[in-house]
Design a protein around this motif. Structure first.
Motif, PDB file in Angstrom:
ATOM      1  N   GLY A 155       0.796  -1.232   0.000  1.00 37.30           N
ATOM      2  CA  GLY A 155       0.000   0.000   0.000  1.00 37.30           C
ATOM      3  C   GLY A 155       0.824   1.275   0.000  1.00 37.30           C
TER       4      GLY A 155
ATOM      5  N   GLU B  40       1.564   3.006  -3.437  1.00 38.56           N
ATOM      6  CA  GLU B  40       0.350   3.650  -3.959  1.00 38.56           C
ATOM      7  C   GLU B  40       0.069   4.948  -3.195  1.00 38.56           C
ATOM      8  OE1 GLU B  40       0.624   0.484  -3.177  1.00 38.56           O
ATOM      9  OE2 GLU B  40      -0.154  -0.755  -4.798  1.00 38.56           O
ATOM     10  N   VAL B  41       0.325   4.916  -1.885  1.00 41.43           N
ATOM     11  CA  VAL B  41       0.115   6.121  -1.071  1.00 41.43           C
ATOM     12  C   VAL B  41       1.027   7.243  -1.556  1.00 41.43           C
ATOM     13  CG1 VAL B  41       0.497   7.098   1.241  1.00 41.43           C
ATOM     14  CG2 VAL B  41      -0.764   4.962   1.001  1.00 41.43           C
TER      15      VAL B  41
ATOM     16  N   ALA C 112      -0.173   8.684  -4.760  1.00 39.87           N
ATOM     17  CA  ALA C 112      -1.369   9.522  -4.565  1.00 39.87           C
ATOM     18  C   ALA C 112      -1.004  10.860  -3.929  1.00 39.87           C
ATOM     19  CB  ALA C 112      -2.376   8.775  -3.697  1.00 39.87           C
TER      20      ALA C 112
ATOM     21  N   GLN D  11      -1.480  14.534  -5.589  1.00 40.34           N
ATOM     22  CA  GLN D  11      -2.276  15.552  -4.900  1.00 40.34           C
ATOM     23  C   GLN D  11      -1.505  16.872  -4.784  1.00 40.34           C
ATOM     24  OE1 GLN D  11      -5.070  15.298  -1.072  1.00 40.34           O
ATOM     25  NE2 GLN D  11      -2.929  15.126  -0.537  1.00 40.34           N
TER      26      GLN D  11
ATOM     27  N   LYS E 244      -5.479  11.755   2.667  1.00 38.48           N
ATOM     28  CA  LYS E 244      -5.203  11.055   1.408  1.00 38.48           C
ATOM     29  C   LYS E 244      -4.640   9.654   1.683  1.00 38.48           C
ATOM     30  CE  LYS E 244      -5.438  12.161  -2.451  1.00 38.48           C
ATOM     31  NZ  LYS E 244      -6.548  11.817  -3.368  1.00 38.48           N
ATOM     32  N   ARG E 245      -3.756   9.582   2.690  1.00 37.18           N
ATOM     33  CA  ARG E 245      -3.182   8.285   3.064  1.00 37.18           C
ATOM     34  C   ARG E 245      -4.292   7.314   3.466  1.00 37.18           C
ATOM     35  NH1 ARG E 245       1.553   6.250   4.858  1.00 37.18           N
ATOM     36  NH2 ARG E 245       2.597   8.212   4.439  1.00 37.18           N
TER      37      ARG E 245
ATOM     38  N   GLU F  31      -7.501   7.457   2.790  1.00 34.25           N
ATOM     39  CA  GLU F  31      -8.380   7.158   1.655  1.00 34.25           C
ATOM     40  C   GLU F  31      -7.737   6.104   0.731  1.00 34.25           C
ATOM     41  OE1 GLU F  31      -9.209  10.704  -0.772  1.00 34.25           O
ATOM     42  OE2 GLU F  31      -9.218   9.339  -2.472  1.00 34.25           O
ATOM     43  N   THR F  32      -6.419   6.272   0.494  1.00 35.04           N
ATOM     44  CA  THR F  32      -5.738   5.330  -0.409  1.00 35.04           C
ATOM     45  C   THR F  32      -5.707   3.932   0.197  1.00 35.04           C
ATOM     46  OG1 THR F  32      -4.371   7.194  -1.088  1.00 35.04           O
ATOM     47  CG2 THR F  32      -3.660   5.024  -1.813  1.00 35.04           C
ATOM     48  N   TYR F  33      -5.377   3.853   1.471  1.00 34.72           N
ATOM     49  CA  TYR F  33      -5.350   2.552   2.140  1.00 34.72           C
ATOM     50  C   TYR F  33      -6.714   1.865   2.050  1.00 34.72           C
ATOM     51  CZ  TYR F  33      -0.706   2.147   4.142  1.00 34.72           C
ATOM     52  OH  TYR F  33       0.622   1.959   4.288  1.00 34.72           O
TER      53      TYR F  33
ATOM     54  N   SER G 157      -9.053   2.371  -0.157  1.00 28.96           N
ATOM     55  CA  SER G 157      -9.379   1.960  -1.523  1.00 28.96           C
ATOM     56  C   SER G 157      -8.658   0.668  -1.897  1.00 28.96           C
ATOM     57  CB  SER G 157      -9.027   3.080  -2.510  1.00 28.96           C
ATOM     58  OG  SER G 157      -7.623   3.220  -2.575  1.00 28.96           O
ATOM     59  N   LEU G 158      -7.519   0.417  -1.238  1.00 27.12           N
ATOM     60  CA  LEU G 158      -6.770  -0.803  -1.532  1.00 27.12           C
ATOM     61  C   LEU G 158      -7.189  -1.969  -0.636  1.00 27.12           C
ATOM     62  CD1 LEU G 158      -3.235   0.846  -1.788  1.00 27.12           C
ATOM     63  CD2 LEU G 158      -4.482  -0.187  -3.690  1.00 27.12           C
TER      64      LEU G 158
END
Lengths: 324, 447
Positions: free
Chosen positions: B47, B50-51, B54, B58, B339-340, B342-344, B346-347
Motif C-alpha cells: 500500500g 500507492e500512497v 497519490a 495531490q 489522502k493516506r 483514503e488510499t489505504y 481503496s486498496l
C-alpha cells in the motif's frame, strides 16, 4: 628482428604475475585510493555534509579516543581475538579430521565432499544472520543441559565467555570448515604413499604415521588454513567489530562516531589482524633441520621417474653383462 | 452515506487549506517551474507505493508548477544511501531520517523553526511533537507519521473471568486493578503483557516527556521512572504480567518460542498498529479469541508516547519554502493524512501509519471508517484530548549513551531480580544521562 629471449625462471614469474593481474587491477582500481584515504580520514574529524566533505585535522585524537574513552570497540576487539583462538583450533582440527575421513577410499566420496562444502555456498550473509537470530547455529542440547551455566560457574570470566560463545555457535563454526577441508585434502593427496608403506614396514601404526608423516606434511596447509580461517572470521558479516566500524561511520553526530573514528578503528583492527597473522606464521613455521621432504613436487616426481628408468636400464644392462 | 460525507468533508478541508497557508504566516510559494525531490522509507510495505503516488499527485495538482520526483533508497542501508547522496551533493529536498541529531551534525537538516512556528497547519501537530523534538531550542525535524501504542483487549478472557471492559477514559490505576482481577497464572492466563512502563509513564504522568523522562532538554530519572521500573518488576514477579519461561511455554503451549499474547493468554497486551493485521486475521482464527482495541490508560499528565518517524528538509535545498510545503503534503499535514487513509481504504488495507496532527476531521475520518473492534481506539483520540509525545530516541541527544549504559548494566534485569532498587540507581543514571547529553551537544553544536 632480434627475437626476445626469456629465461625459464622469468617465464614462470611472468605466469605468476598473470594470475595475480586480475587481483592487482582490482586492488589498484577499487582499493588503493580508499585505503590511502582512510588513513587520511583517521587523522581527521570528517563530516559528509549536504554541500560536500568537511574535514578538521585532529591528529592522533581518534586513536586516543578509541583506546582511552571508547569502551565498546576495545572490548569487542579483545573478544574477537580470544574467540578466534578457540574457533581457529576447533575449525583446524575438525576440518583435518573430516578431510582425512574423506580421503579414504569411500563409496560416494564426491557426495560427502560436496555436502561439507555446501554450507559455504548456500549460507550467504543475510541467510546466515537469520539462522543465527533463529538460534539455528547452537546445539539445543548444550542449552537444555545448561552447559553454558556450568562453564560460567566453573571457569573465570576470561575463559568462560569465549567457551560459551563457541558453544552457542558451534554449528556455525563447523560450517566454516568447508574450504579448510578442501585445502587439507589437496595436501593429503600430495603425500607420497610409499612413505606410509615404508613406515609400516618399519613397524609404525596409523597413529605414529599420522604424527610423523601426515601432520608434518600438512604443516604448510595448516598455515594456509589458519590464515584463511582467521581472515574469514575477521571479515564475516557476523563479526561484531566489523558491525561496530560500519555503524560508527554513519553516527557522525555522536561522540565516538563519524568517518574519522571509524577509519581509525578499521586501521587498528587491520593492524591487529596483521600482527595475529604474523604470530600464526611464526607458530606454524617449519624449524630448520626438522624439515622432512615428504611432499613431492612435479619436478621431484619427474626426477624420480628418470632415476627409476635409469636404474631399470642399468639393471637390464647389468643383467645382460652377468648373463654373458 | 458516511463515506460520502467524509469525502466531501475532506475535499472542503483541503480546498480551504491552500489559500489559508499562503495568506497566514508563511511567504507565498514560487510560481516558477521547479522540481523537488523526496525520499520516504516503507516502500516494501503493501500500500505504501500507492500512497506515495497519490500524495505526489495531490501535491502536483495543488501546485502545477512544481514537479515532484521520488528518490528510492534501500531502507536496510538508509543512512549509507543518504551519505552517498550527500557526498555527491544530491540529497533529496525532503527526506526521512532515523536519527535527527546525526542529520543535524552532518549539516543535512535545515533549521525549520520559522516554518514550525508560523505555519497554521503546524499548530495542529500535537504540542509535544513540536516541543520535545527541539535540539538546542530549534526545530530541525518534523514528525511524519506515528505508530501509537494500543491496548489489545482480549474480550474472551474478560468474559471468561466475568470482568467488564473498562470505559475508554480509563486510568493506569484502573488498568492495574483489572490486571489483578484478570490474572490467573494457575491457568497460564495473565492480566497484562509487554510492560513498557518506563517508556510510557513519563508521558502519562509528567506530560511532555518521552522515555527516561526526556523533556526536550534533559532526561529525568525521577519518582515516575522509579515507580515505572518497580511496577514492572512487581507485575512480573507476581505473575500478573506474562513472563513465561521457555520450559513453561514448551509444557503449556507446546513450543519454546510461542508468543503467549498472540495465543490468547493475556487479557491486556500493549502493542502497536503494525501487529493489528495478524490479530484481526489468523490470531483470531487460531485461538478463537475476540479482541477489541483500546487507547492506552491515562495518567495525570495526559500524555501518551508514540513511535514517530521523522523527516527533515535538506540544508542544501534551493527551495526551502516549497520543500516545507511538500513535507506537509507528503506526510504530516492533515491533507496528507486524509489522502493516506483514503488510499489505504481503496486498496483494502488497514491504516497502520497514524496521523501526527490532532485535527478532528482526520481522526473522525478514521473513526467513521473503522471496523467495530477499532472504534474504542479511535474514539479515544477524538474524545480524550491526549497529547501525543513522540519517541525521543531518534531525536534526543545523549540517547546512545544512556541506552548503552542502561542495557549493558542490565538495570531492568537487576531490579527484576531484586539485586538493585530503582531508587539506588536513579541518581547514577541521571548523572550518566546528563553527561551523555552534554557530550553529545558538544559534538552536535561543535562547541
Amino acid at each position: 628482428m632480434k627475437k626476445l629471449r626469456i629465461g625459464l625462471v622469468t617465464r614462470r614469474e611472468m605466469k605468476g604475475y598473470v594470475f595475480l593481474l586480475p587481483w592487482l587491477v582490482g586492488f589498484v582500481t577499487f582499493f588503493l585510493v580508499p585505503l590511502v584515504q582512510s588513513v587520511w580520514y583517521s587523522w581527521h574529524d570528517v563530516k559528509v555534509t549536504a554541500t560536500g566533505l568537511k574535514m578538521t585535522w585532529v591528529g592522533w585524537e581518534n586513536y586516543r579516543y578509541i583506546f582511552q574513552q571508547d569502551t565498546v570497540f576495545t572490548e569487542q576487539l579483545t573478544n574477537f581475538f580470544t574467540d578466534s583462538v578457540l574457533r581457529l583450533a576447533v575449525i583446524l582440527v575438525f576440518s583435518l579430521v573430516i578431510a582425512m575421513m574423506l580421503n579414504q577410499p569411500l563409496k560416494g566420496k564426491g557426495v560427502f565432499r560436496t555436502l561439507f562444502f555446501l554450507p559455504i555456498i548456500v549460507v550467504s550473509g543475510p541467510v546466515l544472520e537469520r539462522l543465527v537470530n533463529e538460534g539455528a547455529t547452537a546445539v539445543p542440547l548444550i542449552e537444555s543441559y545448561g552447559v553454558n551455566g556450568i562453564v560460567e560457574a566453573m571457569l573465570p570470566p576470561m575463559l568462560a565467555r569465549p567457551l560459551s560463545s563457541l558453544f552457542s555457535q558451534i554449528i556455525l563454526v563447523l560450517w566454516y570448515s568447508g574450504v579448510p577441508i578442501l585445502i587439507y585434502m589437496t595436501g593429503l593427496q600430495k603425500i607420497d604413499s610409499t612413505l606410509y608403506e615404508a613406515s609400516m614396514i618399519d613397524g609404525a601404526n596409523g597413529w605414529i604415521s599420522f604424527w610423523k608423516i601426515t601432520l608434518p606434511a600438512l604443516r604448510p596447509m595448516i598455515l594456509i588454513n589458519g590464515v584463511y580461517t582467521l581472515v574469514f572470521l575477521a571479515t564475516t558479516g557476523l563479526n561484531e567489530v566489523m558491525a561496530t566500524i560500519n555503524d560508527r561511520m554513519f553516527r557522525s553526530g555522536e561522540p565516538g562516531g563519524g568517518y574519522g573514528i571509524a577509519s581509525s578503528m578499521a586501521w587498528v583492527y587491520a593492524l591487529s589482524l596483521g600482527l595475529a597473522l604474523i604470530v600464526l606464521l611464526l607458530i606454524t613455521k617449519e624449524r630448520k633441520g626438522k624439515q622432512i621432504a615428504i611432499q613431492k613436487t612435479g619436478e621431484q616426481i619427474a626426477i624420480e621417474r628418470m632415476h627409476a628408468e635409469r636404474a631399470r636400464n642399468m639393471k637390464r644392462k647389468g643383467g645382460k653383462k652377468h648373463g654373458r | 452515506m458516511k463515506k460520502l460525507l467524509s469525502l466531501v468533508l475532506a475535499c472542503v478541508m483541503m480546498l480551504s487549506l491552500v489559500p489559508a497557508m499562503a495568506e497566514e504566516g508563511l511567504p507565498p510559494m514560487t510560481t516558477e517551474n521547479i522540481t523537488l525531490t523526496v525520499a520516504h522509507w516503507g516502500q516494501a510495505e503493501a500500500g505504501e507505493p500507492e500512497v506515495i503516488e497519490a500524495l505526489i499527485a495531490q501535491f502536483e495538482a495543488a501546485y502545477p508548477n512544481i514537479n515532484v520526483e521520488f528518490v528510492a533508497i534501500d531502507q536496510g542501508t538508509w543512512d549509507q544511501g543518504l551519505t552517498n547522496l550527500a557526498s555527491e551533493g544530491k540529497l533529496p529536498d525532503v527526506f526521512w531520517v532515523f536519527n535527527v541529531p546525526n542529520a543535524v551534525a552532518n549539516e543535512w537538516a535545515l533549521d525549520i523553526t520559522y516554518y514550525m512556528e508560523n505555519d497554521p497547519d503546524a499548530q495542529e501537530l500535537y504540542p509535544a511533537m513540536r516541543e520535545s523534538a527541539k535540539i538546542d531550542g530549534k526545530n530541525y525535524s518534523y514528525p511524519a507519521v506515528m505508530f501509537p501504542h494500543m491496548m489489545y483487549m482480549n474480550v474472551t478472557l474478560f468474559e471468561q473471568y466475568n470482568v467488564e471492559l473498562p470505559d475508554i477514559n480509563w486510568t493506569w490505576e484502573d488498568y492495574f486493578e483489572l490486571a489483578d482481577e484478570l490474572s490467573h497464572p494457575e491457568d497460564y492466563n495473565f492480566g497484562i503483557s509487554n510492560p513498557l512502563f518506563t517508556d510510557l509513564f513519563p508521558a502519562a504522568y509528567n506530560g511532555n516527556q518521552g522515555k527516561f523522562g526526556w523533556d526536550g532538554e534533559k532526561y529525568n530519572f525521577d519518582e515516575v521512572w522509579i515507580n515505572a521500573v518497580e511496577t514492572r518488576a512487581e507485575m512480573i514477579n507476581n505473575k500478573i504480567c506474562e513472563w513465561m519461561t521457555e520450559e513453561e511455554k514448551t509444557n503449556v503451549l507446546g513450543d519454546p518460542g510461542a508468543w503467549p499474547p498472540g495465543m490468547g493468554r493475556t487479557a491486556m497486551h500493549i502493542d502497536w498498529p503494525w501487529t493489528l493485521a495478524q490479530f484481526q486475521t489468523f490470531r483470531k482464527d487460531e485461538t478463537g479469541c475476540e479482541w477489541v482495541y483500546y487507547p492506552l490508560p491515562m495518567g495525570d499528565g495526559k500524555g501518551e508516547l508514540a513511535i514517530v518517524d521523522n523527516g527533515v528538509i535538506s540544508a542544501s535545498t534551493e527551495y526551502p519554502r516549497e520543500a516545507w510545503e511538500l513535507s506537509k503534503w507528503m506526510s504530516w499535514g492533515p491533507q496528507a493524512a486524509l489522502k493516506r487513509q483514503e488510499t489505504y481504504r481503496s486498496l483494502g488495507y488497514a491504516v497502520s501509519r497514524m496521523p501526527v496532527v490532532s485535527t478532528p476531521e482526520v481522526w473522525q475520518d478514521l473513526l467513521d471508517n473503522a471496523t467495530e473492534d477499532l472504534v474504542p481506539f479511535y474514539r479515544g483520540f477524538l474524545e480524550r484530548g491526549v497529547n501525543i509525545v513522540p519517541s525521543n530516541w531518534p531525536v534526543a541527544p545523549g540517547w546512545g549513551t544512556i541506552e548503552a549504559y542502561y542495557n549493558s548494566n542490565d538495570i531492568d534485569g537487576k531490579i527484576l531480580r531484586g539485586e538493585l532498587t530503582a531508587a539506588d540507581v536513579a541518581a547514577e543514571l541521571q548523572a550518566v544521562a546528563d553527561q551523555g547529553v552534554a557530550d553529545h551537544l558538544k559534538v552536535l553544536l561543535g562547541e
